[in-house]
Motif scaffolding. Structure first.
Motif, PDB file in Angstrom:
ATOM      1  N   SER A 215       0.846  -1.197   0.000  1.00 53.61           N
ATOM      2  CA  SER A 215       0.000   0.000   0.000  1.00 53.61           C
ATOM      3  C   SER A 215       0.877   1.241   0.000  1.00 53.61           C
ATOM      4  N   HIS A 216       0.261   2.365  -0.353  1.00 54.45           N
ATOM      5  CA  HIS A 216       0.985   3.638  -0.301  1.00 54.45           C
ATOM      6  C   HIS A 216       1.377   3.966   1.138  1.00 54.45           C
ATOM      7  N   GLY A 217       0.530   3.573   2.092  1.00 54.46           N
ATOM      8  CA  GLY A 217       0.836   3.842   3.482  1.00 54.46           C
ATOM      9  C   GLY A 217       2.088   3.128   3.955  1.00 54.46           C
ATOM     10  N   GLU A 220       5.108   4.882   2.284  1.00 48.70           N
ATOM     11  CA  GLU A 220       5.449   6.178   2.864  1.00 48.70           C
ATOM     12  C   GLU A 220       5.983   6.044   4.285  1.00 48.70           C
ATOM     13  N   ASP A 221       5.523   5.042   5.015  1.00 51.78           N
ATOM     14  CA  ASP A 221       6.057   4.840   6.356  1.00 51.78           C
ATOM     15  C   ASP A 221       7.526   4.439   6.295  1.00 51.78           C
ATOM     16  N   ARG A 350      -3.023   3.520   9.379  1.00 46.76           N
ATOM     17  CA  ARG A 350      -3.808   4.154   8.318  1.00 46.76           C
ATOM     18  C   ARG A 350      -3.321   3.773   6.935  1.00 46.76           C
ATOM     19  N   GLY A 351      -2.151   3.165   6.858  1.00 42.75           N
ATOM     20  CA  GLY A 351      -1.661   2.678   5.580  1.00 42.75           C
ATOM     21  C   GLY A 351      -1.938   1.208   5.350  1.00 42.75           C
ATOM     22  N   GLY A 374      -7.805   6.567   5.669  1.00 44.33           N
ATOM     23  CA  GLY A 374      -6.548   6.011   5.190  1.00 44.33           C
ATOM     24  C   GLY A 374      -6.778   5.193   3.936  1.00 44.33           C
ATOM     25  N   ASP A 375      -5.829   4.329   3.620  1.00 43.96           N
ATOM     26  CA  ASP A 375      -5.868   3.590   2.358  1.00 43.96           C
ATOM     27  C   ASP A 375      -7.101   2.707   2.246  1.00 43.96           C
TER      28      ASP A 375
END
Length: 448
Positions: A215-217, A220-221, A350-351, A374-375
Motif C-alpha cells: 500500500s501507499h501507506g 510512505e512509512d 492508516r496505511g 486512510g488507504d
C-alpha cells in the motif's frame, strides 16, 4: 531454439503447511508465476513454529515446484514455558496480546525486554544462518535469475539482502507490512538495538533492485525514515484475492438473522471493543435484537477479547468459530450479509490494506469497515463497496447498525456495478502475479 524459462527464488517464512493471512501472498505468486514465464523455486523454513497450520494449502503448490526447507531455530517454545503460557498458543497472539495483569507480570516484562533487545529484527533472526548458505547453493544449482523475498518476518528480507550481495543476482524486496514501529514489531527497543534495526532497514531499502509495498501507506512509512532513498525503484503492488479459492465452496446454511462476519485474527489493538459498546446500546433499546442480528468471528481471538465478549450483555449476539482451514472460512463468509473489517485507529495503521479486505472484495459481499481514514477507507469508498465507520466511535457504529437493520437483508447478488467489478478485476491474484512477472522481467534486463 526455445529460451530457457527463467527462475525466481522465492524466500518466504510463511508457506504451506502454514495457515493464516501471511501465507496467501507468496503462495499465490508461486501458484501463478509459471503462466507468465517464471519458474518459482521456494526457500522456506523447516518445522517452523507457525501461528496457524492449514495442510489443505499444500494442494495449491503447483506440481513440480521445488521447495527447499532450511533449518530454523525459534525461541517461542522457551518463551511459552518461561511465561507459563499454553504450549499450543499461537506465537503472534502470545507476543501481541497481554492484558493488564500480564503487563505487570515480571516474567512477561522480562521476556518482552529480551525480545526487544536481542531479537533484532525479529525472533526468526537465527534462520538467517541456515537459510543463506542453503540459498547460495540453490542459486548455483538452479541457475536462478532473480530473488524475491517477502516480509514480515523481516529476517526474510535480510536473507534476500545477503543472497543478493553475495551473488549479484537481482533482488526484489517485498513488504506486506512496514517495519520499525509497525504493529508486528516491538514498539520500543534499547538505543543500540534500535540503531541496529534502523541500519538493517536502510540496507534492505538501499540495495534491493526493486522495493514492493502492499500500500501507499506502507511505502510512505518506510520512506519517512529514509527519505534519501526515494527513487523509481519503489512500486505499490497490493494484496489481492484468488478467484479460484471461491470455486466449489458451498456457503454454510444462511442464518435467519442478518449476519455480519469477520474472518481472521483478533488480538492486541485489533479489538471489537467499540462494536461491543454499540451492540450493548442497541440491545438496551431493542430486547429482541438477538432475533435480528448475528456477529460472527471466524478465526483466532485473544483471551482478553474473549473474556470481554463473555462478560458483555450482548454476548448472545456473537458467535465465535475457532480457526478453520481457509476454504471453510470462506464458506462462513459466503453465508453472510456483510463482511466485517476492523482496523485500529492509530497513525501507523492508516496505511494498512490487509489481505482480508481483498478477500471480502472477491466474495462480492458488502463491507462494514470499522476503519480510520486512510488507504482502506479510500479504497472502499472509491469502489462503493460498503460502509466506512470510525473504529472508536460507538455512536456512529450504532447508527450504521441501525441503518443495516432498517434496510433488511441486502440483495443476495452482493455488491454489483461497474466500480465493484473493476475492483474485482484489479485485485485478482492472477493479474497481480502478471505485474510481479513484469517487475522480475525488468530487473533481469537491467542485469544483462
Amino acid at each position: 531454439m526455445n529460451r530457457r524459462q527463467r527462475k525466481v527464488l522465492v524466500v518466504t517464512y510463511y508457506f504451506p503447511p502454514s495457515g493464516g493471512a501471511g501465507v496467501q501472498r507468496p503462495l499465490k505468486f508461486v501458484r501463478y508465476l509459471r503462466e507468465f514465464g517464471w519458474e518459482p523455486v521456494v526457500l522456506t523454513a523447516r518445522d517452523a513454529d507457525y501461528p496457524a497450520f492449514d495442510e489443505s494449502l499444500l494442494q495449491e503448490v503447483p506440481a513440480g515446484v521445488k521447495v527447499y526447507r532450511s533449518r530454523i531455530l525459534e525461541p517461542y517454545r522457551l518463551y511459552r514455558r518461561f511465561t507459563g503460557r499454553r504450549m499450543d498458543e499461537a506465537t503472534d497472539i502470545a507476543t501481541l496480546t497481554r492484558d493488564e495483569a500480564a503487563a505487570r507480570n515480571f516474567k512477561e516484562r522480562l521476556a518482552e525486554f529480551v525480545r526487544a533487545a536481542f531479537f533484532v529484527p525479529d525472533a526468526r533472526i537465527a534462520w538467517l544462518f541456515f537459510a543463506v548458505p542453503l540459498g547460495l547453493k540453490i542459486l548455483r544449482a538452479e541457475k536462478i535469475d532473480a530473488i524475491f523475498s517477502t516480509a514480515p518476518p523481516y529476517t526474510t528480507n535480510l536473507i534476500g539482502l545477503f543472497l543478493h550481495r553475495f551473488s549479484g543476482v537481482p533482488w526484489v524486496a517485498d513488504f506486506r507490512d512496514s517495519w520499525i514501529g509497525w504493529l508486528s514489531a516491538p514498539q520500543w527497543r534499547p538505543r543500540l538495538a534500535r540503531a541496529l534495526e534502523l541500519w538493517m532497514e536502510e540496507s534492505v531499502l538501499r540495495y534491493s533492485s526493486r522495493v514492493l509495498a502492499v500500500s501507499h501507506g506502507v511505502k510512505e512509512d518506510l520512506l519517512s525514515r529514509h527519505p534519501h532513498l526515494r527513487d523509481d525503484r519503489w512500486i505499490v503492488l497490493p494484496n489481492g484475492y484468488d478467484r479460484q479459492d471461491f470455486q466449489g465452496v458451498q456457503p454454510k446454511p444462511l442464518d435467519r438473522r442478518i449476519t455480519i462476519t469477520y474472518t481472521g485474527s483478533l488480538y492486541g489493538n485489533r479489538n471489537p471493543e467499540f462494536l461491543l459498546q454499540a451492540l450493548e446500546r442497541l440491545l438496551e433499546r431493542d430486547k429482541r435484537l438477538g432475533k435480528k442480528l448475528l456477529i460472527r468471528f471466524v478465526g483466532r481471538v485473544g483471551e482478553p477479547i474473549l473474556r470481554r465478549i463473555g462478560q458483555s450483555p450482548a454476548r448472545d449476539l456473537i458467535e465465535h468459530i475457532p480457526y478453520v482451514p481457509h476454504r471453510e472460512s470462506l464458506s462462513y463468509l459466503l453465508a453472510s450479509d456483510y463482511a466485517l473489517l476492523i482496523i485500529d485507529d492509530a497513525p501507523v495503521n492508516r496505511g494498512i490494506l490487509t489481505g482480508k479486505l481483498f478477500e471480502y472484495i472477491g466474495s462480492g459481499i458488502p463491507i462494514l469497515a470499522l476503519a480510520p481514514e486512510g488507504d482502506a477507507a479510500e479504497l472502499i469508498r472509491k469502489y462503493r463497496l460498503g460502509y466506512v465507520v470510525p473504529p472508536k466511535d460507538a455512536n456512529k457504529i450504532e447508527e450504521v447498525l441501525t441503518e443495516i437493520l432498517r434496510r433488511g437483508r441486502p440483495c443476495q447478488s452482493g455488491v454489483s456495478g461497474v466500480l465493484a467489478e473493476q475492483a474485482r478485476s484489479r485485485f485478482e491474484r492472477r493479474n497481480l502475479t502478471a505485474e510481479l512477472a513484469k517487475i522480475l522481467d525488468s530487473v533481469t534486463k537491467e542485469g544483462e
